[in-house]
Motif scaffolding. Structure first.
Motif, PDB file in Angstrom:
ATOM      1  N   CYS A  64      20.066   1.491 103.563  1.00 34.03           N
ATOM      2  CA  CYS A  64      19.242   2.707 103.780  1.00 34.03           C
ATOM      3  C   CYS A  64      18.987   3.047 105.474  1.00 34.03           C
ATOM      4  O   CYS A  64      17.459   1.806 105.926  1.00 34.03           O
ATOM      5  CB  CYS A  64      18.117   2.624 103.197  1.00 34.03           C
ATOM      6  SG  CYS A  64      16.811   3.909 102.991  1.00 34.03           S
ATOM      7  N   ASP A  87      11.483  10.323 106.216  1.00 35.88           N
ATOM      8  CA  ASP A  87      13.279  10.486 106.312  1.00 35.88           C
ATOM      9  C   ASP A  87      13.664   9.612 106.242  1.00 35.88           C
ATOM     10  O   ASP A  87      13.470   8.568 106.336  1.00 35.88           O
ATOM     11  CB  ASP A  87      13.803  11.533 107.219  1.00 35.88           C
ATOM     12  CG  ASP A  87      15.015  11.888 106.713  1.00 35.88           C
ATOM     13  OD1 ASP A  87      15.089  12.496 105.587  1.00 35.88           O
ATOM     14  OD2 ASP A  87      15.608  12.813 108.330  1.00 35.88           O
ATOM     15  N   PHE A  88      14.709   9.130 105.283  1.00 34.96           N
ATOM     16  CA  PHE A  88      16.074   8.342 105.409  1.00 34.96           C
ATOM     17  C   PHE A  88      16.847   8.730 104.708  1.00 34.96           C
ATOM     18  O   PHE A  88      17.372   9.888 104.374  1.00 34.96           O
ATOM     19  CB  PHE A  88      14.801   7.256 104.006  1.00 34.96           C
ATOM     20  CG  PHE A  88      15.211   7.624 102.501  1.00 34.96           C
ATOM     21  CD1 PHE A  88      16.474   7.143 102.103  1.00 34.96           C
ATOM     22  CD2 PHE A  88      14.210   9.233 102.236  1.00 34.96           C
ATOM     23  CE1 PHE A  88      17.017   8.033 100.557  1.00 34.96           C
ATOM     24  CE2 PHE A  88      14.516   9.323 100.774  1.00 34.96           C
ATOM     25  CZ  PHE A  88      15.848   9.142  99.849  1.00 34.96           C
ATOM     26  N   ASP A  89      17.882   7.915 105.224  1.00 35.77           N
ATOM     27  CA  ASP A  89      19.436   7.928 105.133  1.00 35.77           C
ATOM     28  C   ASP A  89      20.044   7.027 104.419  1.00 35.77           C
ATOM     29  O   ASP A  89      19.868   6.013 104.863  1.00 35.77           O
ATOM     30  CB  ASP A  89      19.934   8.560 105.992  1.00 35.77           C
ATOM     31  CG  ASP A  89      21.165   9.297 105.816  1.00 35.77           C
ATOM     32  OD1 ASP A  89      21.710   9.234 104.652  1.00 35.77           O
ATOM     33  OD2 ASP A  89      22.097   9.936 106.702  1.00 35.77           O
ATOM     34  N   ILE A  90      21.030   7.148 103.265  1.00 41.92           N
ATOM     35  CA  ILE A  90      21.333   5.946 102.578  1.00 41.92           C
ATOM     36  C   ILE A  90      22.983   6.278 103.418  1.00 41.92           C
ATOM     37  O   ILE A  90      24.158   7.114 103.023  1.00 41.92           O
ATOM     38  CB  ILE A  90      21.391   6.011 100.665  1.00 41.92           C
ATOM     39  CG1 ILE A  90      20.716   6.070 100.832  1.00 41.92           C
ATOM     40  CG2 ILE A  90      22.895   4.662 100.828  1.00 41.92           C
ATOM     41  CD1 ILE A  90      19.615   4.943 100.398  1.00 41.92           C
ATOM     42  N   VAL A  91      23.488   4.640 103.994  1.00 42.25           N
ATOM     43  CA  VAL A  91      24.673   4.769 104.435  1.00 42.25           C
ATOM     44  C   VAL A  91      25.300   3.518 104.631  1.00 42.25           C
ATOM     45  O   VAL A  91      25.363   2.519 103.484  1.00 42.25           O
ATOM     46  CB  VAL A  91      24.500   5.038 106.630  1.00 42.25           C
ATOM     47  CG1 VAL A  91      23.789   6.301 106.295  1.00 42.25           C
ATOM     48  CG2 VAL A  91      23.559   3.860 106.357  1.00 42.25           C
ATOM     49  N   VAL A 149      23.191   5.672 113.125  1.00 38.08           N
ATOM     50  CA  VAL A 149      21.777   5.958 111.952  1.00 38.08           C
ATOM     51  C   VAL A 149      20.825   6.614 112.484  1.00 38.08           C
ATOM     52  O   VAL A 149      20.096   7.492 111.981  1.00 38.08           O
ATOM     53  CB  VAL A 149      21.831   5.033 110.134  1.00 38.08           C
ATOM     54  CG1 VAL A 149      20.716   5.104 109.556  1.00 38.08           C
ATOM     55  CG2 VAL A 149      23.117   4.010 110.754  1.00 38.08           C
ATOM     56  N   GLU A 188      20.908   9.513 114.386  1.00 37.63           N
ATOM     57  CA  GLU A 188      20.860  10.702 113.914  1.00 37.63           C
ATOM     58  C   GLU A 188      18.989  11.170 112.562  1.00 37.63           C
ATOM     59  O   GLU A 188      19.331  12.718 112.448  1.00 37.63           O
ATOM     60  CB  GLU A 188      21.959  10.480 112.531  1.00 37.63           C
ATOM     61  CG  GLU A 188      22.316  11.531 111.384  1.00 37.63           C
ATOM     62  CD  GLU A 188      22.897  13.007 112.041  1.00 37.63           C
ATOM     63  OE1 GLU A 188      22.393  14.019 111.172  1.00 37.63           O
ATOM     64  OE2 GLU A 188      23.222  13.168 113.124  1.00 37.63           O
ATOM     65  N   LEU A 189      18.421  10.139 112.438  1.00 38.09           N
ATOM     66  CA  LEU A 189      17.064  10.280 111.630  1.00 38.09           C
ATOM     67  C   LEU A 189      16.651  10.959 112.946  1.00 38.09           C
ATOM     68  O   LEU A 189      15.782  12.741 112.698  1.00 38.09           O
ATOM     69  CB  LEU A 189      17.155   9.227 111.122  1.00 38.09           C
ATOM     70  CG  LEU A 189      17.080   8.840 109.919  1.00 38.09           C
ATOM     71  CD1 LEU A 189      16.629   7.890 109.837  1.00 38.09           C
ATOM     72  CD2 LEU A 189      16.858   9.998 108.764  1.00 38.09           C
ATOM     73  N   LYS A 225      17.784  14.598 113.379  1.00 40.74           N
ATOM     74  CA  LYS A 225      17.132  15.992 112.686  1.00 40.74           C
ATOM     75  C   LYS A 225      16.007  16.080 112.685  1.00 40.74           C
ATOM     76  O   LYS A 225      15.370  17.157 112.442  1.00 40.74           O
ATOM     77  CB  LYS A 225      17.641  15.283 111.150  1.00 40.74           C
ATOM     78  CG  LYS A 225      18.478  15.554 110.463  1.00 40.74           C
ATOM     79  CD  LYS A 225      19.305  14.707 108.813  1.00 40.74           C
ATOM     80  CE  LYS A 225      18.347  13.265 108.690  1.00 40.74           C
ATOM     81  NZ  LYS A 225      18.445  13.050 106.915  1.00 40.74           N
TER      82      LYS A 225
END
Length: 203
Positions: A103, A120-124, A142, A145-146, A149
């Motif tokens: 994450c 913000d967060f992203d699961i990868v 990762v 990219e955050l 955005k």
């Protein structure tokens, strides 16, 4: 009879465990062998990006402890008052059961109130394993990219300074994750290593 079954079960478990260990070691060896040529390319890229590293910067903003100026936003642009308004932080956390699952998170605080103004967060899933000295090649895509955005959707709140869970110039080649991220995202960064209580600021 039950005791014999238990012993047989334990023996089977040990055999399976050894087989899994051997397989893991073999997989690690195969990954390492495959990455050797890649590491040479990474070192070349690090040396190339390092030429853009700025260790002493002249910021347009300044931070005065105790300064109670609240940031002012007009449309999508800051009303300039030469103050440090926004400080961000980024990190990746990995799943203990599956080290390829992570994450990535970005948090931005408004100074000096330390009020969260963006998160913000992203699961990868990451195929690349952790390799000492090359953390940036695993984690920076990762985090970039955050940041991308946020620049697109909330440019007025974009951090003027970014704190990174990783070293910067405190690195075998003087170019760790924080430096790598700072150069590619064009933002001043502070690298914070878990095991060394020293902060370095660079861009």
């Amino acid at each position: 009879m039950e005791e014999d079954d238990d012993e047989a079960s334990k023996d089977n478990d040990e055999v399976v465990g050894l087989a899994m260990t051997d397989r893991a070691e073999e997989d690690a060896h195969n990954v390492a062998a495959r990455l050797l040529p890649q590491q040479a390319q990474w070192i070349e890229e690090q040396e190339h990006l390092k030429r853009s590293l700025v260790q002493r910067d002249h910021f347009l903003w300044k931070y005065v402890p105790g300064n109670d100026i609240i940031s002012t936003v007009s449309g999508d642009k800051h009303v300039e008052d030469n103050s440090l308004h926004y400080v961000g932080g980024v990190d990746l956390s990995f799943c203990k059961e599956d080290p390829s699952l992570a994450c990535g998170a970005l948090i931005v605080l408004e100074m000096p109130r330390l009020k969260v103004v963006y998160k913000d967060f992203d699961i990868v899933h990451l195929d690349l394993p952790y390799i000492p000295g090359f953390l940036a090649f695993r984690e920076s895509p990762v985090l970039l990219e955050l940041l991308r955005k946020m620049r697109m959707h909330k440019p007025a709140l974009f951090p003027q300074l970014l704190m990174v869970d990783g070293n910067g110039i405190l690195h075998p080649r003087g170019f760790g994750l924080a430096s790598h991220l700072g150069v590619l995202a064009d933002i001043p960064t502070i690298g914070i290593g878990k095991n060394v209580g020293i902060l370095y600021c660079y861009k």
